[in-house]
Enzyme design. Structure first.
Site, PDB file in Angstrom:
ATOM      1  N   LYS A 181      -6.321 -13.338  -5.832  1.00 30.80           N
ATOM      2  CA  LYS A 181      -5.619 -14.406  -6.538  1.00 30.80           C
ATOM      3  C   LYS A 181      -5.864 -15.736  -5.837  1.00 30.80           C
ATOM      4  O   LYS A 181      -5.720 -15.840  -4.625  1.00 30.80           O
ATOM      5  CB  LYS A 181      -4.115 -14.095  -6.578  1.00 30.80           C
ATOM      6  CG  LYS A 181      -3.335 -14.994  -7.527  1.00 30.80           C
ATOM      7  CD  LYS A 181      -1.904 -14.500  -7.675  1.00 30.80           C
ATOM      8  CE  LYS A 181      -1.144 -15.354  -8.673  1.00 30.80           C
ATOM      9  NZ  LYS A 181       0.250 -14.876  -8.864  1.00 30.80           N
ATOM     10  N   TYR A 232      11.341 -10.365   0.004  1.00 25.64           N
ATOM     11  CA  TYR A 232      11.545  -9.008   0.528  1.00 25.64           C
ATOM     12  C   TYR A 232      12.566  -8.975   1.650  1.00 25.64           C
ATOM     13  O   TYR A 232      13.185  -7.941   1.905  1.00 25.64           O
ATOM     14  CB  TYR A 232      10.197  -8.429   0.983  1.00 25.64           C
ATOM     15  CG  TYR A 232       9.210  -8.352  -0.152  1.00 25.64           C
ATOM     16  CD1 TYR A 232       9.403  -7.451  -1.190  1.00 25.64           C
ATOM     17  CD2 TYR A 232       8.119  -9.201  -0.215  1.00 25.64           C
ATOM     18  CE1 TYR A 232       8.526  -7.388  -2.262  1.00 25.64           C
ATOM     19  CE2 TYR A 232       7.229  -9.152  -1.272  1.00 25.64           C
ATOM     20  CZ  TYR A 232       7.444  -8.247  -2.301  1.00 25.64           C
ATOM     21  OH  TYR A 232       6.574  -8.195  -3.367  1.00 25.64           O
ATOM     22  N   HIS A 237       2.930  -2.209  -9.866  1.00 25.75           N
ATOM     23  CA  HIS A 237       3.295  -3.341  -9.012  1.00 25.75           C
ATOM     24  C   HIS A 237       4.469  -2.995  -8.097  1.00 25.75           C
ATOM     25  O   HIS A 237       4.629  -3.605  -7.031  1.00 25.75           O
ATOM     26  CB  HIS A 237       3.634  -4.557  -9.868  1.00 25.75           C
ATOM     27  CG  HIS A 237       3.528  -5.858  -9.140  1.00 25.75           C
ATOM     28  ND1 HIS A 237       2.321  -6.374  -8.701  1.00 25.75           N
ATOM     29  CD2 HIS A 237       4.473  -6.749  -8.729  1.00 25.75           C
ATOM     30  CE1 HIS A 237       2.523  -7.517  -8.078  1.00 25.75           C
ATOM     31  NE2 HIS A 237       3.817  -7.768  -8.071  1.00 25.75           N
ATOM     32  N   ARG A 293      -3.024  -5.935  -4.995  1.00 30.45           N
ATOM     33  CA  ARG A 293      -2.640  -5.963  -6.403  1.00 30.45           C
ATOM     34  C   ARG A 293      -3.436  -4.946  -7.221  1.00 30.45           C
ATOM     35  O   ARG A 293      -4.504  -4.485  -6.797  1.00 30.45           O
ATOM     36  CB  ARG A 293      -2.848  -7.368  -6.979  1.00 30.45           C
ATOM     37  CG  ARG A 293      -2.047  -8.452  -6.268  1.00 30.45           C
ATOM     38  CD  ARG A 293      -2.382  -9.831  -6.805  1.00 30.45           C
ATOM     39  NE  ARG A 293      -1.587 -10.882  -6.156  1.00 30.45           N
ATOM     40  CZ  ARG A 293      -1.955 -11.518  -5.050  1.00 30.45           C
ATOM     41  NH1 ARG A 293      -3.121 -11.217  -4.471  1.00 30.45           N
ATOM     42  NH2 ARG A 293      -1.198 -12.459  -4.534  1.00 30.45           N
ATOM     43  N   HIS A 296      -0.293 -13.916  -0.117  1.00 30.37           N
ATOM     44  CA  HIS A 296       0.564 -14.991  -0.622  1.00 30.37           C
ATOM     45  C   HIS A 296       0.162 -16.325   0.004  1.00 30.37           C
ATOM     46  O   HIS A 296      -0.017 -16.421   1.218  1.00 30.37           O
ATOM     47  CB  HIS A 296       2.033 -14.712  -0.281  1.00 30.37           C
ATOM     48  CG  HIS A 296       2.630 -13.603  -1.085  1.00 30.37           C
ATOM     49  ND1 HIS A 296       3.776 -12.931  -0.695  1.00 30.37           N
ATOM     50  CD2 HIS A 296       2.254 -13.046  -2.266  1.00 30.37           C
ATOM     51  CE1 HIS A 296       4.069 -12.009  -1.601  1.00 30.37           C
ATOM     52  NE2 HIS A 296       3.163 -12.068  -2.559  1.00 30.37           N
ATOM     53  N   ARG A 317       3.440  -2.155  -4.651  1.00 28.07           N
ATOM     54  CA  ARG A 317       3.205  -3.339  -3.802  1.00 28.07           C
ATOM     55  C   ARG A 317       4.515  -3.821  -3.188  1.00 28.07           C
ATOM     56  O   ARG A 317       4.569  -4.164  -2.011  1.00 28.07           O
ATOM     57  CB  ARG A 317       2.549  -4.429  -4.637  1.00 28.07           C
ATOM     58  CG  ARG A 317       2.279  -5.752  -3.930  1.00 28.07           C
ATOM     59  CD  ARG A 317       1.453  -6.644  -4.851  1.00 28.07           C
ATOM     60  NE  ARG A 317       1.506  -8.057  -4.499  1.00 28.07           N
ATOM     61  CZ  ARG A 317       0.670  -8.663  -3.666  1.00 28.07           C
ATOM     62  NH1 ARG A 317      -0.263  -7.959  -3.044  1.00 28.07           N
ATOM     63  NH2 ARG A 317       0.767  -9.968  -3.436  1.00 28.07           N
TER      64      ARG A 317
END
Length: 394
Positions: free
Chosen positions: A232, A373, A338, A207, A364, A341
């Site tokens: 995150k 995706y 972003h 990120r 994630h 990414r």
């Protein structure tokens, strides 16, 4: 004199006196029908009905008029400070802390004249965001999370009946993905440390804030890895180190060393490091390994201590550099930092890597987040022949 009134449970309100009380004020509460004294928690419980609330507030008004004073609620500023402390203690990111504080401040300002803040106010506030302000579902969910955190950890209440909230309409968006050639066009129109940062974005899929938060010690040339710390959710992870950027990374580290040496010579050279490390290793902030990989151009001055330090490159500078490169490339897609990414994840899938591997690299928590995706790949239409091309002769 201060009085605190908030929700205790679905049927009762809690009434306490943080600064003590006199017998007249005590008798005021005792005169409310259905009131009960909770000796274990040292608080009064009053039925949460319009009738009892009307009696309670009218008696408070009478008390104020007789004594020519105003019974004050506990100030919101104190609660905001408490909220910030709890968020920090739970290791929420600075972005999340700022967002949560903003939503709670907005909520408290809207209902500053309300003596009781409870379920109805939460429902009304969140519904207004969706109906009047037309916010996105993610924005409304963030506001809801902020308010629930505030009530649970600051007010010590647990709102759970949010069925009456009108939720913002959920929209399904396919992420913007660039081709490999388009990514190359953008990167080739960037220069210096911003180009290198953008290459790390695309080459590793981490990120924006994770790229800018990299420190010298996070680059492991021996293991060909980059360590992403406190990502995150407060999680660390490792990603690959693209071979193409190794020479540029080594040059960048040499430049940072020159900057750091000069800062030390000037009597400064401290980087912001976690308090836990600073307590154990008082000199760690001046160590080269703790310095940012992408430092800002100028030192910042601490307004309290007057010390000068150096923060990492600001997000807006890299965002503007990418935006300018997109415009110069003539790419019509709304590409941002972003987007790089998204491109990393999609191009990794195209190359045959499995979804679990990509999930780990992206950081994630849930594989369902990564699955979007796969939809990007499934929905590509370049191999579908239109009937206009197949059936019509012009």
């Amino acid at each position: 004199m201060k009085i605190q009134i908030n929700r205790f449970d679905e049927k009762n309100l809690r009434v306490t006196f943080p600064e003590g009380f006199d017998y007249e004020l005590l008798n005021l509460v005792r005169s409310v029908p259905g009131r009960m004294w909770d000796n274990e928690n040292k608080q009064w419980l009053i039925p949460d009905t319009e009738f009892t609330k009307k009696i309670l507030y009218s008696k408070i008004k009478e008390y104020e008029m007789r004594h020519k004073l105003r019974i004050q609620q506990i100030p919101f500023n104190a609660e905001i400070e408490q909220l910030k402390k709890v968020l920090t203690a739970k290791h929420y990111s600075s972005h999340t802390i700022d967002a949560y504080l903003g939503w709670v401040k907005q909520f408290l300002k809207k209902y500053e004249n309300h003596s009781i803040l409870a379920q109805n106010e939460i429902n009304e506030f969140l519904t207004e965001l969706a109906v009047k302000l037309k916010v996105s579902p993610s924005t409304q969910n963030q506001a809801m999370a902020a308010l629930l955190f505030y009530f649970r950890f600051v007010k010590n209440e647990n709102p759970d009946s949010l069925n009456s909230v009108i939720h913002a309409k959920t929209k399904k968006h396919i992420p913007v993905v660039l081709s490999r050639s388009e990514v190359g066009m953008i990167l080739n129109r960037m220069t210096g440390s911003k180009q290198l940062a953008a290459m790390v974005l695309y080459g590793t899929g981490i990120r924006l804030n994770e790229v800018l938060s990299l420190r010298i010690m996070d680059i492991d040339f021996e293991m060909n890895e980059i360590v992403v710390r406190n990502g995150k959710g407060g999680k660390d992870r490792r990603v690959m180190l693209p071979a193409l950027i190794i020479p540029q990374l080594k040059d960048q580290i040499k430049k940072v060393k020159v900057i750091h040496d000069q800062d030390l010579k000037d009597g400064w050279g401290k980087a912001k490091i976690p308090d836990s490390y600073l307590k154990k290793y008082t000199g760690a902030a001046k160590e080269f390994r703790w310095q940012w990989l992408f430092p800002q151009k100028n030192r910042w001055v601490n307004p309290e201590t007057k010390e000068e330090g150096r923060w990492h490159l600001d997000e807006s500078l890299l965002q503007r550099a990418v935006k300018q490169a997109v415009l110069e490339s003539g790419i019509s897609k709304p590409a941002t930092c972003h987007t790089l990414r998204h491109c990393f994840a999609t191009h990794m899938l195209e190359a045959g890597y499995d979804i679990r591997t990509i999930q780990e690299l992206l950081g994630h928590s849930d594989v369902r987040t990564t699955m979007i995706y796969t939809h990007v790949l499934q929905n590509r239409t370049k191999e579908i022949i239109s009937p206009l091309d197949r059936e019509v002769t012009l």
